[in-house]
Design a protein around this motif. Structure first.
Motif, PDB file in Angstrom:
ATOM      1  N   CYS A  29      34.026  48.172  38.159  1.00 45.93           N
ATOM      2  CA  CYS A  29      34.332  46.823  37.697  1.00 45.93           C
ATOM      3  C   CYS A  29      35.829  46.625  37.845  1.00 45.93           C
ATOM      4  CB  CYS A  29      33.867  46.640  36.258  1.00 45.93           C
ATOM      5  SG  CYS A  29      34.645  47.791  35.101  1.00 45.93           S
ATOM      6  N   CYS A  30      36.412  45.772  37.030  1.00 45.67           N
ATOM      7  CA  CYS A  30      37.857  45.589  37.028  1.00 45.67           C
ATOM      8  C   CYS A  30      38.484  46.722  36.207  1.00 45.67           C
ATOM      9  CB  CYS A  30      38.228  44.233  36.429  1.00 45.67           C
ATOM     10  SG  CYS A  30      40.008  43.965  36.298  1.00 45.67           S
ATOM     11  N   PHE A  31      39.062  47.695  36.891  1.00 45.71           N
ATOM     12  CA  PHE A  31      39.610  48.870  36.200  1.00 45.71           C
ATOM     13  C   PHE A  31      40.732  48.492  35.231  1.00 45.71           C
ATOM     14  CE2 PHE A  31      38.326  51.427  40.177  1.00 45.71           C
ATOM     15  CZ  PHE A  31      37.051  51.609  39.667  1.00 45.71           C
ATOM     16  N   GLU A  32      41.487  47.450  35.577  1.00 47.77           N
ATOM     17  CA  GLU A  32      42.614  47.065  34.722  1.00 47.77           C
ATOM     18  C   GLU A  32      42.133  46.463  33.398  1.00 47.77           C
ATOM     19  OE1 GLU A  32      43.984  47.868  38.620  1.00 47.77           O
ATOM     20  OE2 GLU A  32      42.417  46.463  37.972  1.00 47.77           O
ATOM     21  N   GLU A  33      40.984  45.785  33.418  1.00 47.02           N
ATOM     22  CA  GLU A  33      40.462  45.217  32.161  1.00 47.02           C
ATOM     23  C   GLU A  33      40.099  46.307  31.172  1.00 47.02           C
ATOM     24  OE1 GLU A  33      37.779  43.998  29.149  1.00 47.02           O
ATOM     25  OE2 GLU A  33      37.209  45.306  30.832  1.00 47.02           O
ATOM     26  N   LEU A  34      39.807  47.521  31.659  1.00 48.99           N
ATOM     27  CA  LEU A  34      39.438  48.627  30.778  1.00 48.99           C
ATOM     28  C   LEU A  34      40.573  49.038  29.849  1.00 48.99           C
ATOM     29  CD1 LEU A  34      37.413  50.844  33.277  1.00 48.99           C
ATOM     30  CD2 LEU A  34      36.550  49.177  31.630  1.00 48.99           C
ATOM     31  N   TYR A  66      47.804  37.899  38.641  1.00 53.69           N
ATOM     32  CA  TYR A  66      46.997  36.680  38.645  1.00 53.69           C
ATOM     33  C   TYR A  66      46.080  36.618  39.865  1.00 53.69           C
ATOM     34  CZ  TYR A  66      45.869  31.683  38.242  1.00 53.69           C
ATOM     35  OH  TYR A  66      45.207  30.488  38.118  1.00 53.69           O
ATOM     36  N   ILE A  67      46.636  36.958  41.057  1.00 50.12           N
ATOM     37  CA  ILE A  67      45.878  36.819  42.298  1.00 50.12           C
ATOM     38  C   ILE A  67      44.658  37.730  42.311  1.00 50.12           C
ATOM     39  CG2 ILE A  67      45.983  37.187  44.799  1.00 50.12           C
ATOM     40  CD1 ILE A  67      48.953  36.331  44.641  1.00 50.12           C
ATOM     41  N   LYS A  68      44.828  38.996  41.943  1.00 46.98           N
ATOM     42  CA  LYS A  68      43.720  39.943  42.017  1.00 46.98           C
ATOM     43  C   LYS A  68      42.764  39.820  40.835  1.00 46.98           C
ATOM     44  CE  LYS A  68      45.663  43.367  45.127  1.00 46.98           C
ATOM     45  NZ  LYS A  68      45.948  44.802  45.381  1.00 46.98           N
ATOM     46  N   LEU A  69      43.275  39.434  39.675  1.00 38.37           N
ATOM     47  CA  LEU A  69      42.388  39.265  38.524  1.00 38.37           C
ATOM     48  C   LEU A  69      41.472  38.050  38.677  1.00 38.37           C
ATOM     49  CD1 LEU A  69      44.741  40.179  35.538  1.00 38.37           C
ATOM     50  CD2 LEU A  69      42.882  41.553  36.498  1.00 38.37           C
ATOM     51  N   GLN A  70      41.846  37.130  39.581  1.00 39.30           N
ATOM     52  CA  GLN A  70      40.999  35.966  39.839  1.00 39.30           C
ATOM     53  C   GLN A  70      39.603  36.377  40.298  1.00 39.30           C
ATOM     54  OE1 GLN A  70      43.514  33.656  42.575  1.00 39.30           O
ATOM     55  NE2 GLN A  70      43.199  31.896  41.248  1.00 39.30           N
ATOM     56  N   ARG A  71      39.497  37.513  40.968  1.00 35.14           N
ATOM     57  CA  ARG A  71      38.198  37.967  41.472  1.00 35.14           C
ATOM     58  C   ARG A  71      37.195  38.156  40.336  1.00 35.14           C
ATOM     59  NH1 ARG A  71      40.571  43.025  45.024  1.00 35.14           N
ATOM     60  NH2 ARG A  71      42.013  41.837  46.335  1.00 35.14           N
ATOM     61  N   TYR A  72      37.712  38.448  39.164  1.00 38.13           N
ATOM     62  CA  TYR A  72      36.840  38.740  38.021  1.00 38.13           C
ATOM     63  C   TYR A  72      36.879  37.638  36.965  1.00 38.13           C
ATOM     64  CZ  TYR A  72      37.427  43.354  40.133  1.00 38.13           C
ATOM     65  OH  TYR A  72      37.469  44.407  41.018  1.00 38.13           O
ATOM     66  N   ASP A  76      43.626  34.525  33.480  1.00 33.73           N
ATOM     67  CA  ASP A  76      44.353  34.070  32.293  1.00 33.73           C
ATOM     68  C   ASP A  76      44.650  35.208  31.318  1.00 33.73           C
ATOM     69  OD1 ASP A  76      44.361  31.426  33.169  1.00 33.73           O
ATOM     70  OD2 ASP A  76      42.408  31.012  32.277  1.00 33.73           O
ATOM     71  N   ASN A  77      44.274  36.427  31.690  1.00 32.31           N
ATOM     72  CA  ASN A  77      44.474  37.584  30.817  1.00 32.31           C
ATOM     73  C   ASN A  77      45.553  38.537  31.311  1.00 32.31           C
ATOM     74  OD1 ASN A  77      41.260  36.907  30.760  1.00 32.31           O
ATOM     75  ND2 ASN A  77      42.032  37.427  28.737  1.00 32.31           N
ATOM     76  N   VAL A  78      46.437  38.030  32.166  1.00 33.81           N
ATOM     77  CA  VAL A  78      47.487  38.886  32.737  1.00 33.81           C
ATOM     78  C   VAL A  78      48.332  39.540  31.643  1.00 33.81           C
ATOM     79  CG1 VAL A  78      49.580  38.921  34.158  1.00 33.81           C
ATOM     80  CG2 VAL A  78      47.579  37.621  34.919  1.00 33.81           C
ATOM     81  N   LYS A  79      48.775  38.765  30.690  1.00 34.65           N
ATOM     82  CA  LYS A  79      49.640  39.307  29.638  1.00 34.65           C
ATOM     83  C   LYS A  79      48.911  40.347  28.793  1.00 34.65           C
ATOM     84  CE  LYS A  79      52.735  38.004  25.839  1.00 34.65           C
ATOM     85  NZ  LYS A  79      52.210  39.009  24.883  1.00 34.65           N
ATOM     86  N   ASP A  80      47.708  40.025  28.362  1.00 33.48           N
ATOM     87  CA  ASP A  80      46.968  40.943  27.492  1.00 33.48           C
ATOM     88  C   ASP A  80      46.674  42.263  28.203  1.00 33.48           C
ATOM     89  OD1 ASP A  80      46.970  39.028  25.532  1.00 33.48           O
ATOM     90  OD2 ASP A  80      44.952  38.296  25.979  1.00 33.48           O
ATOM     91  N   ILE A  81      46.291  42.194  29.465  1.00 37.58           N
ATOM     92  CA  ILE A  81      45.932  43.413  30.199  1.00 37.58           C
ATOM     93  C   ILE A  81      47.146  44.287  30.451  1.00 37.58           C
ATOM     94  CG2 ILE A  81      45.107  44.261  32.436  1.00 37.58           C
ATOM     95  CD1 ILE A  81      43.116  41.909  32.432  1.00 37.58           C
ATOM     96  N   ASN A  82      48.257  43.686  30.869  1.00 37.92           N
ATOM     97  CA  ASN A  82      49.461  44.477  31.129  1.00 37.92           C
ATOM     98  C   ASN A  82      50.065  45.039  29.849  1.00 37.92           C
ATOM     99  OD1 ASN A  82      50.480  44.389  34.147  1.00 37.92           O
ATOM    100  ND2 ASN A  82      49.545  42.393  33.727  1.00 37.92           N
ATOM    101  N   THR A  83      50.003  44.254  28.791  1.00 35.70           N
ATOM    102  CA  THR A  83      50.500  44.752  27.497  1.00 35.70           C
ATOM    103  C   THR A  83      49.697  45.971  27.055  1.00 35.70           C
ATOM    104  OG1 THR A  83      51.232  42.544  26.819  1.00 35.70           O
ATOM    105  CG2 THR A  83      50.860  44.154  25.073  1.00 35.70           C
ATOM    106  N   ALA A  84      48.388  45.861  27.151  1.00 35.50           N
ATOM    107  CA  ALA A  84      47.528  46.985  26.768  1.00 35.50           C
ATOM    108  C   ALA A  84      47.756  48.192  27.672  1.00 35.50           C
ATOM    109  CB  ALA A  84      46.060  46.549  26.822  1.00 35.50           C
TER     110      ALA A  84
END
Length: 621
Positions: A29-34, A66-72, A76-84
């Motif tokens: 899935c989206c590894f960064e969302e993990l 933003y560009i790659k997270l659009q696939r999933y 709009d979760n760029v900040k939350d994912i990078n912060t985590a």
């Protein structure tokens, strides 16, 4: 003490792959969302690398833009994912290891698919998120496109004084895909402010070490290397790597001897690979001097280009009137009628037979095979269409190499109709490249360079045609596409069929500033049903109400309907020959008798115009 200060006297160990481990655990899935939903799992992977000996770990944020997270649907979760991502790495690292914020490259083999300004906007957003969480440095990794890396590196250098690691990825040993030698790329990155410069991904230890032999020690920065574990295997629908950690152990000192001061792993590597590096390099100081191996330069063709048996089409149509005819390869294995048509056109004296590449996504006999026979057996010039729909980059490069080997040098670069419109709507449309990129790829072949930057050891001499669709609402936008294709290397254009004298005048006014010649497409209509199908269902074709009405009046009289279609085409030829040197006749339903008649007519009209113009010159003089 920063990790940069430690690298003055130490070789630091970095971590290995994150995505490979997550994939091996069954996560697809989206590894960064993990970072958010499976924070404990991410932290455990970080800790495993630290336990293996890593001094420096990277955040799980490679594609958290933003560009790659659009696939999933996560843009709009760029900040939350990078912060985590930073917090997970920090929690795992404690005080024992450094944490660098990772930002991966976006452009790959298709550098023009994403506009640079869009990349920069997306990059800034991700960068600010990582910096706000207090990383120890920034890692820019897996950049195939040097232009992209140079631009984002300048942004980072302007925004922070933290250490920056900038790493390029190569398809071929020693050279980037745009033919920049690796030593030059490293020098440019150092001059733009990178503190650590090096290589990651794509290559395993063997080829990465071979590449490092070309790289001198930087003046100020330090070298890094993150090799892949091995070439990936594909079994039962899954990718996997079989690289032996002992192989990494055996290559560790070789990396050190090439001047590497930061060493980690990329795709396929695990904590075992990192432990192999760490145990072998423990206590060894970095080197401060290095001899550069002089690699033998490959000479391309020695200036001896293939001999073309004829003048390129773009030169012919610039000098005089020219007629080319499209004759579709058969959908079956019986080629008798096809070659009957070719012989008829040979007698008429047209300049080329154009061979479509599975037009309307319908499978036909391979046009390069027919093209070779057309050239060798009948002595006609084949113009071979190449679409991006059916072949990936590997297939396109192989196809071009085959055309070069067969001596088929005239090609028309097309995007191609999508697979869903053809006989197999469930088939995949590839579209690794657009027509623009295909044109560029072919022109790069003419320089003796493959799409990956590899020397081909010969130069091709392709003449590259490109498509022109004037049947659009905005002719200005259509012309802008032509201008873009010219910038990519198009030598001439072939238009979709035109069914209006008014449209011909509009086209002429819009393209007269262009330096590339145009073949105007003309297609004889065969009946009312054919007319309505073309108008309503075929992309890029529009037919006026007046012509549709003329054909509709003869819908029950197929013989006279075909004659009317020829009459309409002749009137268009009259107008087109006054404005353009090139006429492109499209044969409907293998009715080569119709296009043969039109080809003869086009020759007659062009001859009359030539005589008229010559007489006018004589009278003036």
């Amino acid at each position: 003490m920063s990790f940069l200060e430690r690298m003055k006297n130490e070789i630091l160990i970095a971590d290995g792959a994150m995505g490979t481990l997550l994939y091996s655990y069954g996560t697809d899935c989206c590894f960064e969302e993990l970072n958010i939903s499976q924070a404990d799992q991410i932290q455990q992977i970080h800790k495993a690398y630290i336990h293996a000996g890593a001094n420096l770990i990277q955040t799980n944020s490679y594609a958290a833009n933003y560009i790659k997270l659009q696939r999933y649907g996560l843009e709009d979760n760029v900040k939350d994912i990078n912060t985590a991502a930073v917090r997970n790495a920090r929690k795992a690292a404690g005080k024992d290891s450094y944490v660098v914020g990772t930002i991966g490259g976006i452009r790959g083999m298709k550098p023009n698919m994403v506009v640079l300004e869009e990349i920069k906007r997306s990059f800034r957003e991700q960068l600010y998120c990582l910096l706000l969480e207090g990383v120890d440095g920034i890692l820019l990794e897996t950049y195939y496109d040097i232009e992209e890396l140079e631009n984002v590196l300048q942004i980072v250098r302007k925004e922070t004084e933290l250490p920056i690691i900038a790493q390029v990825s190569l398809h071929e040993v020693g050279v980037l895909q745009d033919q920049t030698p690796i030593s030059k790329a490293i020098e440019r990155l150092e001059n733009l402010g990178a503190d650590v410069v090096g290589l990651n991904c794509r290559l395993g230890p063997h080829h990465m070490l071979e590449t490092l032999e070309d790289i001198p020690l930087p003046n100020r920065a330090y070298l890094s290397a993150y090799p892949n574990a091995s070439i990936p295997a594909y079994t039962d629908g899954k990718f996997h790597y079989e690289g032996d950690p002992n192989y990494f152990r055996q290559s560790a000192k070789a990396f050190r001897n090439q001047g590497v001061r930061l060493i980690g792993g990329c795709c396929g590597t695990t904590p075992d690979h990192i432990q192999a590096f760490a145990s072998e390099l423990k206590g060894l100081p970095p080197i401060s001097e290095k001899l550069i191996k002089k690699r033998e330069q490959i000479r391309i063709s020695d200036g001896n280009l293939p001999v073309r048996e004829y003048t390129p089409l773009e030169d012919i149509v610039k000098m005089r009137s020219s007629v080319i005819v499209e004759l579709d390869p058969p959908k079956h294995l019986n080629t008798a009628k096809f070659f009957e048509g070719v012989k008829a056109f040979k007698e008429i004296g047209i300049d080329a037979i154009t061979l479509a590449d599975n037009s309307l996504a319908t499978p036909r006999i391979c046009n390069s095979a027919l093209g070779y026979r057309v050239k060798k057996e009948i002595g006609m010039r084949p113009l071979v269409h190449i679409t991006c729909r059916d072949r990936n980059i590997i297939g396109l490069q192989s196809h071009l190499m085959g055309l070069h080997t067969l001596g088929l040098y005239d090609v028309l670069a097309l995007t191609g109709d999508p697979a869903r419109v053809g006989d197999f709507p469930g088939a995949s449309s590839v579209y690794d490249l657009s027509s623009f990129e295909l044109i560029k790829m072919i022109k790069q072949f003419n320089e003796g360079i493959s799409v990956s930057g590899k020397h081909l050891q010969e130069q091709s001499v392709f003449s590259v045609g490109a498509a022109f669709n004037p049947n659009v609402r905005s002719i200005e936008k259509a012309v802008q596409r032509l201008e873009k294709k010219i910038s990519y290397g198009a030598d001439y254009f072939v238009s979709q069929p035109v069914f209006s004298e008014k449209k011909l005048l509009e086209i002429h006014a819009a393209v007269k500033h262009l330096e590339r010649p145009i073949y105007i497409g003309i297609m004889p209509l065969t009946g009312s049903k054919n007319t309505e199908f073309l108008h309503n269902e075929v992309p890029g074709i529009k037919i006026s109400e007046e012509i549709r009405s003329r054909m509709a009046n003869l819908k029950d009289d197929p013989v006279n309907a075909a004659r009317e279609g020829v009459a309409i085409a002749k009137s268009l030829i009259d107008a087109a020959c006054e404005l353009f040197n090139g006429i492109y006749l499209i044969t409907p339903f293998m009715r080569f008798d119709l296009t043969a008649e039109l080809a003869l007519y086009a020759h007659e009209v062009s001859a009359k115009i030539t005589r008229r113009n010559e007489n006018a010159k004589i009278s003036i003089n």
